[in-house]
Design a protein around this motif. Structure first.
Motif, PDB file in Angstrom:
ATOM      1  N   UNK A   1     -20.563 -14.048 -23.775  1.00 45.64           N
ATOM      2  CA  UNK A   1     -21.684 -13.562 -24.586  1.00 45.64           C
ATOM      3  C   UNK A   1     -22.547 -12.538 -23.853  1.00 45.64           C
ATOM      4  N   UNK A   2     -22.529 -12.611 -22.542  1.00 45.51           N
ATOM      5  CA  UNK A   2     -23.347 -11.724 -21.730  1.00 45.51           C
ATOM      6  C   UNK A   2     -22.566 -11.367 -20.485  1.00 45.51           C
TER       7      UNK A   2
ATOM      8  N   UNK B   1     -38.450 -15.018 -22.810  1.00 48.27           N
ATOM      9  CA  UNK B   1     -38.235 -16.353 -22.254  1.00 48.27           C
ATOM     10  C   UNK B   1     -38.406 -16.254 -20.743  1.00 48.27           C
TER      11      UNK B   1
ATOM     12  N   UNK C   1     -36.013 -24.047  -5.541  1.00 47.91           N
ATOM     13  CA  UNK C   1     -34.765 -24.226  -4.828  1.00 47.91           C
ATOM     14  C   UNK C   1     -35.036 -24.776  -3.437  1.00 47.91           C
TER      15      UNK C   1
ATOM     16  N   UNK D   1     -31.522 -23.365 -18.355  1.00 50.99           N
ATOM     17  CA  UNK D   1     -30.300 -23.497 -17.578  1.00 50.99           C
ATOM     18  C   UNK D   1     -30.484 -24.484 -16.428  1.00 50.99           C
TER      19      UNK D   1
ATOM     20  N   UNK E   1     -28.723 -21.403 -27.392  1.00 50.25           N
ATOM     21  CA  UNK E   1     -29.399 -20.169 -26.978  1.00 50.25           C
ATOM     22  C   UNK E   1     -29.078 -19.719 -25.561  1.00 50.25           C
ATOM     23  N   UNK E   2     -28.564 -20.626 -24.740  1.00 47.42           N
ATOM     24  CA  UNK E   2     -28.282 -20.246 -23.349  1.00 47.42           C
ATOM     25  C   UNK E   2     -29.485 -20.304 -22.433  1.00 47.42           C
TER      26      UNK E   2
ATOM     27  N   UNK F   1     -28.917 -26.119  -5.538  1.00 44.80           N
ATOM     28  CA  UNK F   1     -29.056 -25.086  -6.542  1.00 44.80           C
ATOM     29  C   UNK F   1     -30.474 -25.061  -7.085  1.00 44.80           C
ATOM     30  N   UNK F   2     -30.883 -23.983  -7.737  1.00 41.71           N
ATOM     31  CA  UNK F   2     -32.224 -23.911  -8.319  1.00 41.71           C
ATOM     32  C   UNK F   2     -32.430 -25.002  -9.363  1.00 41.71           C
TER      33      UNK F   2
ATOM     34  N   UNK G   1     -25.807 -26.021 -10.821  1.00 39.37           N
ATOM     35  CA  UNK G   1     -25.054 -26.847  -9.899  1.00 39.37           C
ATOM     36  C   UNK G   1     -25.422 -26.501  -8.465  1.00 39.37           C
TER      37      UNK G   1
ATOM     38  N   UNK H   1     -28.143 -15.142 -27.709  1.00 42.97           N
ATOM     39  CA  UNK H   1     -28.199 -15.761 -26.388  1.00 42.97           C
ATOM     40  C   UNK H   1     -29.336 -15.247 -25.531  1.00 42.97           C
ATOM     41  N   UNK H   2     -29.944 -16.180 -24.806  1.00 48.05           N
ATOM     42  CA  UNK H   2     -30.891 -15.868 -23.731  1.00 48.05           C
ATOM     43  C   UNK H   2     -30.273 -16.223 -22.393  1.00 48.05           C
ATOM     44  N   UNK H   3     -28.955 -16.193 -22.339  1.00 47.27           N
ATOM     45  CA  UNK H   3     -28.261 -16.717 -21.168  1.00 47.27           C
ATOM     46  C   UNK H   3     -28.253 -15.836 -19.945  1.00 47.27           C
ATOM     47  N   UNK H   4     -28.724 -14.610 -20.059  1.00 49.08           N
ATOM     48  CA  UNK H   4     -28.758 -13.713 -18.909  1.00 49.08           C
ATOM     49  C   UNK H   4     -30.167 -13.734 -18.336  1.00 49.08           C
ATOM     50  N   UNK H   5     -30.340 -14.437 -17.210  1.00 48.30           N
ATOM     51  CA  UNK H   5     -31.631 -14.496 -16.539  1.00 48.30           C
ATOM     52  C   UNK H   5     -31.695 -13.431 -15.453  1.00 48.30           C
TER      53      UNK H   5
ATOM     54  N   UNK I   1     -38.573 -19.338  -7.721  1.00 49.77           N
ATOM     55  CA  UNK I   1     -38.109 -18.124  -8.396  1.00 49.77           C
ATOM     56  C   UNK I   1     -38.648 -18.062  -9.813  1.00 49.77           C
TER      57      UNK I   1
ATOM     58  N   UNK J   1     -23.900 -17.042 -11.475  1.00 48.03           N
ATOM     59  CA  UNK J   1     -24.775 -16.168 -10.688  1.00 48.03           C
ATOM     60  C   UNK J   1     -24.251 -16.063  -9.260  1.00 48.03           C
TER      61      UNK J   1
ATOM     62  N   UNK K   1     -34.813 -26.154 -12.564  1.00 45.92           N
ATOM     63  CA  UNK K   1     -35.773 -25.717 -13.573  1.00 45.92           C
ATOM     64  C   UNK K   1     -37.004 -26.631 -13.532  1.00 45.92           C
TER      65      UNK K   1
ATOM     66  N   UNK L   1     -23.280 -19.679  -8.003  1.00 47.46           N
ATOM     67  CA  UNK L   1     -23.925 -20.754  -8.747  1.00 47.46           C
ATOM     68  C   UNK L   1     -23.510 -20.730 -10.202  1.00 47.46           C
TER      69      UNK L   1
ATOM     70  N   UNK M   1     -27.037 -12.120 -12.003  1.00 45.38           N
ATOM     71  CA  UNK M   1     -26.253 -12.651 -13.118  1.00 45.38           C
ATOM     72  C   UNK M   1     -24.870 -12.026 -13.147  1.00 45.38           C
TER      73      UNK M   1
ATOM     74  N   UNK N   1     -40.819 -23.778 -18.136  1.00 44.87           N
ATOM     75  CA  UNK N   1     -40.505 -22.505 -18.774  1.00 44.87           C
ATOM     76  C   UNK N   1     -41.507 -22.237 -19.898  1.00 44.87           C
TER      77      UNK N   1
ATOM     78  N   UNK O   1     -21.951 -15.004 -18.882  1.00 43.34           N
ATOM     79  CA  UNK O   1     -22.253 -16.225 -19.619  1.00 43.34           C
ATOM     80  C   UNK O   1     -21.162 -16.457 -20.655  1.00 43.34           C
TER      81      UNK O   1
ATOM     82  N   UNK P   1     -38.035 -21.654 -11.351  1.00 42.28           N
ATOM     83  CA  UNK P   1     -37.111 -22.531 -10.654  1.00 42.28           C
ATOM     84  C   UNK P   1     -37.599 -22.818  -9.243  1.00 42.28           C
TER      85      UNK P   1
ATOM     86  N   UNK Q   1     -33.812 -12.588 -12.178  1.00 40.72           N
ATOM     87  CA  UNK Q   1     -34.683 -13.328 -11.274  1.00 40.72           C
ATOM     88  C   UNK Q   1     -35.539 -12.407 -10.412  1.00 40.72           C
TER      89      UNK Q   1
ATOM     90  N   UNK R   1     -42.192 -19.551 -23.482  1.00 37.61           N
ATOM     91  CA  UNK R   1     -41.700 -18.522 -24.396  1.00 37.61           C
ATOM     92  C   UNK R   1     -42.861 -17.652 -24.836  1.00 37.61           C
TER      93      UNK R   1
END
Lengths: 117, 113
Positions: free
Chosen positions: B55-56, A32, A38, B102, B98-99, A43-44, B105, A101-105, A89, B35, A46, B90, B45, A49, B48, A36, A107, A51
């Motif tokens: 989760x992360x 993924x 900024x 994003x 799925x997270x 804040x950044x 803020x 989860x794909x929540x950990x980006x 970014x 972040x 989106x 942030x 990071x 994106x 999460x 972004x 950068x 996949x």
């Protein structure tokens, strides 16, 4: 862990020209890839994106291409405008250990884009 | 819809103190990520949360912790502040499960003196 390299660090173009920013990633499990924008004091945001099951995605003046074999992806902005000036970014993400989860980006270091009128 | 809100926007603390930052996600978003942004290290990071569960986790020391409440609002805490903790913190929220995708803020600017 994942490492994302972004080039160039600064990019200056004339209004109406195209701008290209490139990123490479190290973790072949990443699939993924968001971009972004900024602006100062914000804040950044989106902007697009992609996949790994897609090679290219376009949204008006913005497009992203992905080469999974070479592990690099690029942002293309056409017909640039002064309001495109910002820091851009790239990021990459892989599923967590549980696959939920794909929540950990991770950068890249950012590209300062300046569009001159 | 209202965007991600973070409070406070600016904070000045002294070394050794602790701080709590708050994040309210976009309505309906259940995933919240945090972040740290600094000129030298860029965007890194922290962690999460989804449905009150972490989760992360990133590679930060145990002084950095977080939690999420049943209404998806999240807080992060930094104990025993160091000068190097000065940064823009942030928060981002994500729709779905799925997270990814994003939305960030405006951040909390923390200065440690």
């Amino acid at each position: 862990g994942e490492n994302v390299e972004q080039h160039p660090s600064t990019l200056s173009v004339q209004e109406g020209d195209s701008a290209v920013i490139k990123c490479t990633y190290s973790d072949s499990a990443s699939n993924y890839f968001p971009w972004y924008k900024q602006e100062l004091g914000k804040g950044p945001q989106l902007i697009i994106d992609i996949r790994s099951n897609v090679g290219e995605k376009k949204d008006q003046r913005i497009a992203v291409t992905l080469n999974k074999t070479a592990k690099h992806f690029s942002l293309h902005i056409t017909e640039t405008q002064p309001e495109d000036s910002a820091v851009y970014f790239c990021a990459a993400s892989r599923p967590n250990a549980g696959g939920t989860s794909y929540g950990k980006l991770t950068f890249g270091q950012g590209t300062i884009l300046t569009v001159h009128p | 819809k209202a965007g991600v809100t973070q409070t406070p926007r600016y904070l000045i603390k002294t070394r050794g103190q602790q701080v709590t930052l708050s994040c309210s996600p976009i309505s309906g978003h259940r995933s919240v990520s945090w972040y740290q942004q600094t000129p030298g290290q860029g965007l890194q990071f922290l962690f999460e949360y989804f449905s009150e569960t972490q989760r992360n986790k990133g590679n930060f020391p145990g002084r950095f912790s977080g939690r999420q409440f049943s209404n998806s609002r999240s807080e992060m805490n930094v104990s025993t502040l160091e000068l190097g903790d000065s940064a823009l913190y942030l928060c981002a929220s994500s729709p779905g499960t799925s997270g990814s995708e994003q939305y960030f803020g405006p951040g909390t600017r923390l200065t440690v003196t």
